[in-house]
Design a protein around this motif. Structure first.
Motif, PDB file in Angstrom:
ATOM      1  N   LYS A 162       0.977  -1.119   0.019  1.00  0.00           N
ATOM      2  CA  LYS A 162      -0.049  -0.030  -0.013  1.00  0.00           C
ATOM      3  C   LYS A 162       0.752   1.240  -0.019  1.00  0.00           C
ATOM      4  O   LYS A 162       0.773   2.121  -0.531  1.00  0.00           O
ATOM      5  CB  LYS A 162      -1.052  -0.061   1.269  1.00  0.00           C
ATOM      6  CG  LYS A 162      -1.925   1.211   1.417  1.00  0.00           C
ATOM      7  CD  LYS A 162      -2.776   1.095   2.558  1.00  0.00           C
ATOM      8  CE  LYS A 162      -3.851   2.000   2.413  1.00  0.00           C
ATOM      9  NZ  LYS A 162      -4.766   2.135   3.616  1.00  0.00           N
ATOM     10  N   GLY A 163       1.905   1.161   0.748  1.00  0.00           N
ATOM     11  CA  GLY A 163       2.845   2.551   0.678  1.00  0.00           C
ATOM     12  C   GLY A 163       3.409   2.631  -0.634  1.00  0.00           C
ATOM     13  O   GLY A 163       3.548   3.701  -1.174  1.00  0.00           O
ATOM     14  N   PHE A 164       3.846   1.546  -1.469  1.00  0.00           N
ATOM     15  CA  PHE A 164       4.518   1.613  -2.718  1.00  0.00           C
ATOM     16  C   PHE A 164       3.286   2.114  -3.739  1.00  0.00           C
ATOM     17  O   PHE A 164       3.495   3.122  -4.466  1.00  0.00           O
ATOM     18  CB  PHE A 164       5.133   0.470  -3.044  1.00  0.00           C
ATOM     19  CG  PHE A 164       6.174   0.146  -2.459  1.00  0.00           C
ATOM     20  CD1 PHE A 164       7.568   0.863  -2.964  1.00  0.00           C
ATOM     21  CD2 PHE A 164       6.556  -0.732  -1.255  1.00  0.00           C
ATOM     22  CE1 PHE A 164       8.935   0.540  -2.524  1.00  0.00           C
ATOM     23  CE2 PHE A 164       7.692  -0.939  -0.738  1.00  0.00           C
ATOM     24  CZ  PHE A 164       8.831  -0.196  -1.191  1.00  0.00           C
ATOM     25  N   ARG A 165       2.279   1.705  -3.238  1.00  0.00           N
ATOM     26  CA  ARG A 165       1.022   2.240  -4.206  1.00  0.00           C
ATOM     27  C   ARG A 165       0.838   3.691  -4.077  1.00  0.00           C
ATOM     28  O   ARG A 165       0.509   4.280  -4.975  1.00  0.00           O
ATOM     29  CB  ARG A 165      -0.240   1.227  -4.052  1.00  0.00           C
ATOM     30  CG  ARG A 165      -1.490   1.767  -4.942  1.00  0.00           C
ATOM     31  CD  ARG A 165      -2.609   2.295  -4.211  1.00  0.00           C
ATOM     32  NE  ARG A 165      -3.137   1.600  -3.379  1.00  0.00           N
ATOM     33  CZ  ARG A 165      -3.861   2.151  -2.581  1.00  0.00           C
ATOM     34  NH1 ARG A 165      -4.227   3.348  -2.350  1.00  0.00           N
ATOM     35  NH2 ARG A 165      -4.513   1.352  -1.427  1.00  0.00           N
ATOM     36  N   HIS A 166       0.890   4.156  -2.933  1.00  0.00           N
ATOM     37  CA  HIS A 166       0.940   5.588  -2.516  1.00  0.00           C
ATOM     38  C   HIS A 166       2.132   6.399  -3.455  1.00  0.00           C
ATOM     39  O   HIS A 166       1.770   7.286  -3.996  1.00  0.00           O
ATOM     40  CB  HIS A 166       1.083   5.804  -1.158  1.00  0.00           C
ATOM     41  CG  HIS A 166      -0.245   5.657  -0.207  1.00  0.00           C
ATOM     42  ND1 HIS A 166      -1.553   5.791  -0.687  1.00  0.00           N
ATOM     43  CD2 HIS A 166      -0.546   5.260   1.015  1.00  0.00           C
ATOM     44  CE1 HIS A 166      -2.369   5.500  -0.016  1.00  0.00           C
ATOM     45  NE2 HIS A 166      -1.789   5.062   1.133  1.00  0.00           N
ATOM     46  N   PHE A 167       3.139   5.740  -3.326  1.00  0.00           N
ATOM     47  CA  PHE A 167       4.296   6.559  -4.253  1.00  0.00           C
ATOM     48  C   PHE A 167       3.770   6.471  -5.717  1.00  0.00           C
ATOM     49  O   PHE A 167       3.967   7.567  -6.336  1.00  0.00           O
ATOM     50  CB  PHE A 167       5.618   5.686  -4.132  1.00  0.00           C
ATOM     51  CG  PHE A 167       6.804   5.984  -5.051  1.00  0.00           C
ATOM     52  CD1 PHE A 167       7.255   6.998  -4.766  1.00  0.00           C
ATOM     53  CD2 PHE A 167       6.861   5.309  -6.093  1.00  0.00           C
ATOM     54  CE1 PHE A 167       8.285   7.577  -5.672  1.00  0.00           C
ATOM     55  CE2 PHE A 167       7.746   5.831  -7.074  1.00  0.00           C
ATOM     56  CZ  PHE A 167       8.630   6.873  -6.884  1.00  0.00           C
ATOM     57  N   ALA A 168       3.361   5.466  -6.356  1.00  0.00           N
ATOM     58  CA  ALA A 168       2.897   5.184  -7.667  1.00  0.00           C
ATOM     59  C   ALA A 168       1.958   6.176  -7.772  1.00  0.00           C
ATOM     60  O   ALA A 168       1.917   6.774  -9.072  1.00  0.00           O
ATOM     61  CB  ALA A 168       2.619   3.706  -7.757  1.00  0.00           C
ATOM     62  N   GLU A 169       0.728   6.340  -7.065  1.00  0.00           N
ATOM     63  CA  GLU A 169      -0.337   7.149  -7.350  1.00  0.00           C
ATOM     64  C   GLU A 169      -0.076   8.671  -7.063  1.00  0.00           C
ATOM     65  O   GLU A 169      -0.529   9.542  -7.773  1.00  0.00           O
ATOM     66  CB  GLU A 169      -1.487   6.670  -6.946  1.00  0.00           C
ATOM     67  CG  GLU A 169      -1.940   5.247  -7.185  1.00  0.00           C
ATOM     68  CD  GLU A 169      -3.099   4.787  -6.416  1.00  0.00           C
ATOM     69  OE1 GLU A 169      -3.970   3.954  -7.213  1.00  0.00           O
ATOM     70  OE2 GLU A 169      -3.458   5.455  -5.356  1.00  0.00           O
ATOM     71  N   TYR A 170       0.798   8.758  -5.949  1.00  0.00           N
ATOM     72  CA  TYR A 170       0.892  10.242  -5.354  1.00  0.00           C
ATOM     73  C   TYR A 170       2.197  10.818  -5.733  1.00  0.00           C
ATOM     74  O   TYR A 170       2.389  12.018  -5.594  1.00  0.00           O
ATOM     75  CB  TYR A 170       0.424  10.372  -4.287  1.00  0.00           C
ATOM     76  CG  TYR A 170      -0.962  10.283  -4.018  1.00  0.00           C
ATOM     77  CD1 TYR A 170      -2.173  11.036  -4.424  1.00  0.00           C
ATOM     78  CD2 TYR A 170      -1.345   8.884  -3.261  1.00  0.00           C
ATOM     79  CE1 TYR A 170      -3.480  10.631  -4.171  1.00  0.00           C
ATOM     80  CE2 TYR A 170      -2.896   8.607  -3.320  1.00  0.00           C
ATOM     81  CZ  TYR A 170      -3.900   9.450  -3.769  1.00  0.00           C
ATOM     82  OH  TYR A 170      -5.073   9.044  -3.382  1.00  0.00           O
ATOM     83  N   GLY A 171       3.356  10.013  -5.708  1.00  0.00           N
ATOM     84  CA  GLY A 171       4.502  10.475  -5.701  1.00  0.00           C
ATOM     85  C   GLY A 171       5.257  10.750  -4.445  1.00  0.00           C
ATOM     86  O   GLY A 171       6.301  11.578  -4.354  1.00  0.00           O
ATOM     87  N   TRP A 172       4.683  10.367  -3.151  1.00  0.00           N
ATOM     88  CA  TRP A 172       5.095  10.780  -1.961  1.00  0.00           C
ATOM     89  C   TRP A 172       6.430  10.128  -1.787  1.00  0.00           C
ATOM     90  O   TRP A 172       6.359   8.739  -1.963  1.00  0.00           O
ATOM     91  CB  TRP A 172       4.108  10.168  -0.846  1.00  0.00           C
ATOM     92  CG  TRP A 172       2.740  11.067  -0.832  1.00  0.00           C
ATOM     93  CD1 TRP A 172       2.809  12.151  -1.439  1.00  0.00           C
ATOM     94  CD2 TRP A 172       1.576  10.541  -0.709  1.00  0.00           C
ATOM     95  NE1 TRP A 172       1.309  12.856  -1.366  1.00  0.00           N
ATOM     96  CE2 TRP A 172       0.763  11.449  -0.850  1.00  0.00           C
ATOM     97  CE3 TRP A 172       0.964   9.348  -0.206  1.00  0.00           C
ATOM     98  CZ2 TRP A 172      -0.701  11.650  -0.624  1.00  0.00           C
ATOM     99  CZ3 TRP A 172      -0.501   9.446   0.423  1.00  0.00           C
ATOM    100  CH2 TRP A 172      -1.232  10.340  -0.164  1.00  0.00           C
TER     101      TRP A 172
END
Length: 428
Positions: A162-172
Motif C-alpha cells: 500500500k505504501g508503494f502504491r501511494h508512491f505510484a499514485e501520488y509520488g510521496w
C-alpha cells in the motif's frame, strides 16, 4: 480547518447531504462517529471523494441501517464480529464503510493505522476540527510517507505494498525509517492473502509511475519476496519500453477505452498487460502458473495471462488499409483466443509504432461486428446443409471457418459470393 467547509468545496451535493444526515443520527451522548483515513486525506488534497470510511465509539449499526434504508442505500455486513459494514449508493456512485474503534479512543485508533497521512479524522459533530495526532497533515503537504509506528507494517504486511502504491499514485517519498521497516517486514508478505496482493499490485501496475515503483520494489527487496524466481536485472528496462509503448497506444481513444476497462477488481486491462510483461521474467511456465494461483486471478484473467505469457507472439503484418470493415474484424478474430489482449500485448512489445493506427482501426471494426466475442458467419449451418447435403456435425463449423478465411483473403465479400465460393469448393 472545519470539515463542513471542505464538504462544500469538494463534495457533490448528494455526498454532502448524506454526510449531514449521518451527522444528525440519533445516538447516546457518549457515542461519536468520525470520518477517518483516506477519505480525510483526499478531502484535504481537494480531491472528489466517493469512498468514505467511518469509525464509531459505540455500536451505531442499527441507526446506520435505518439511515441507509431511508436514504435509498444498500447496507450489508463486511465483518459482523468487528462491526464492519458497508452502505452503497449506486445511484450516486458513493460507498460508505463503517467500523468500531480498534482502541479505547480515536487518538489511539489512529496510531494503529498504516501511514500518518491516513491517520487523520474529523468528528461528525459540533467539534469538527481536524484530529491529527501524528503530524499526518504536515507529511501530506510535504509529500512524505511515514509509518504510524515501528510495528504497524508487521501487523499487516500488505501495508508495505500500500505504501508503494501511494508512491505510484501520488509520488510521496518514503521516509528513511519507514523504508527500513518495509525491508524488515517484506518476508511477512507470504502470509497475506493473494487477492489482496493482486489488488495492490493491480493499482501499482495501472499507475503513471509503474516503472519507477517497480524499481523501488526491487531496491527494497519486496518484489523478490513476491516472485522469488524473477529475473530482476532486465525487468525495469523492458517494462520501461513496454510502458512507453502503452502510452503511444493510448493516443487512440478506442484503445485507451479498452486499456481502461476493468477485467476484475482493481485490475484494468492495462494492468493485466503489465502483469503479463512482469510474469514473463519468471524462470519458467511452472512459476507463471503457480503465480496465477497464488494471486487468485479470475478464470477470465488467467486465460488472458496464459495466452499472453505462454502463447506464440502475433505477427500483425497481416494488417492492411485496403480491406473491408468486416474483413478487418475477422483478422482480429483470427488472433483468438483473447484476441484484443493478444493484439495490444504484441503492439506494446514492438519497438516502433508504424502499425498502431491500422491496429486501432482493425480493433474498432472487430468491436463493431462481434457479438459475445464472435463475428457472425455469413452462412448459417442450415444454409450450408441445404446447399451441400451435409448432416449436422459433418464439418459444418469447418466450412464456416474456411469461409471466414476466404473473406480475410479477399475471395469472399458478401453472402452471395460466399454461396458461390461454397458451391465451387464443395464440388471440388
Amino acid at each position: 480547518m472545519n470539515i463542513y467547509e471542505l464538504f462544500s468545496k469538494t463534495l457533490s451535493p448528494a455526498a454532502t447531504l448524506l454526510l449531514e444526515q449521518l451527522r444528525a443520527l440519533p445516538r447516546a451522548e457518549d457515542a461519536s462517529i468520525w470520518l477517518v483515513g483516506g477519505s480525510v486525506r483526499d478531502l484535504l488534497q481537494g480531491e472528489s471523494v466517493r469512498d468514505f470510511d467511518f469509525a464509531f465509539s459505540s455500536d451505531l449499526t442499527p441507526q446506520i441501517k435505518t439511515w441507509a434504508r431511508k436514504a435509498g442505500g444498500s447496507w450489508f455486513w463486511l465483518d459482523q464480529q468487528r462491526l464492519q459494514s458497508r452502505v452503497l449508493f449506486s445511484q450516486y456512485g458513493l460507498q460508505f464503510d463503517f467500523s468500531g474503534l480498534r482502541a479505547p479512543d480515536i487518538f489511539a485508533d489512529l496510531r494503529l493505522r498504516d501511514f500518518t497521512v491516513n491517520a487523520l479524522a474529523f468528528c461528525l459533530g459540533e467539534e469538527s476540527e481536524l484530529i491529527d495526532p501524528l503530524g499526518g497533515r504536515a507529511d501530506l503537504e510535504q509529500g512524505v510517507l511515514r509509518s504510524c509506528g515501528p510495528t504497524v507494517l508487521f501487523d499487516d504486511p500488505l501495508r508495505i505494498l500500500k505504501g508503494f502504491r501511494h508512491f505510484a499514485e501520488y509520488g510521496w517519498q518514503i521516509e528513511a525509517r519507514t523504508g527500513q521497516e518495509m525491508v524488515r517486514a517484506a518476508s511477512d508478505l507470504e502470509r497475506v492473502a493473494g487477492e489482496r496482493i493482486k489488488s495492490e499490485l493491480g493499482r501499482i501496475l495501472n499507475s503513471e509511475r509503474v516503472v519507477f515503483t517497480l524499481g523501488l520494489l526491487i531496491e527494497y527487496g519486496v518484489l523478490r519476496q513476491l516472485f522469488p524466481t524473477l529475473k530482476e536485472d532486465t525487468l525495469v528496462g523492458k517494462l520501461d519500453s513496454f510502458g512507453a509503448r502503452i502510452l503511444q497506444l493510448e493516443v487512440f481513444p478506442e484503445l485507451k477505452t479498452l486499456l481502461d476497462a476493468q477485467m476484475e477488481d482493481c485490475v484494468p486491462r492495462r494492468a493485466l498487460l503489465f502483469f503479463a510483461a512482469l510474469l514473463e521474467h519468471l524462470s519458467g511456465p511452472g512459476d507463471i502458473l503457480q503465480t496465477f494461483k497464488r494471486l487468485c486471478f479470475s478464470n477470465g484473467s488467467r486465460a488472458i495471462l496464459t495466452r499472453l505469457c505462454l502463447g506464440a507472439e502475433l505477427l500483425p503484418a497481416m494488417f492492411s488499409d485496403h480491406t473491408s470493415s468486416r474483413a478487418a474484424a475477422l483478422k482480429v478474430e483470427a488472433m483468438a483466443p483473447c484476441c484484443i489482449e493478444a493484439l495490444l500485448f504484441t503492439l506494446a512489445r514492438r519497438d516502433c509504432d508504424d502499425l498502431d493506427s491500422l491496429a486501432a482501426g482493425h480493433i474498432t471494426a472487430y468491436l463493431e461486428h462481434e457479438t459475445r466475442g464472435e463475428i457472425a458467419h455469413l452462412l448459417d449451418g442450415t444454409t450450408i446443409m441445404d446447399l451441400t447435403g451435409l448432416k449436422p456435425g459433418q464439418g459444418i463449423g469447418l466450412w464456416q471457418d474456411r469461409i471466414k478465411s476466404a473473406e480475410i483473403a479477399g475471395e469472399i465479400t458478401d453472402r452471395q459470393t460466399a454461396l458461390d465460393w461454397l458451391k465451387v469448393r464443395f464440388c471440388d
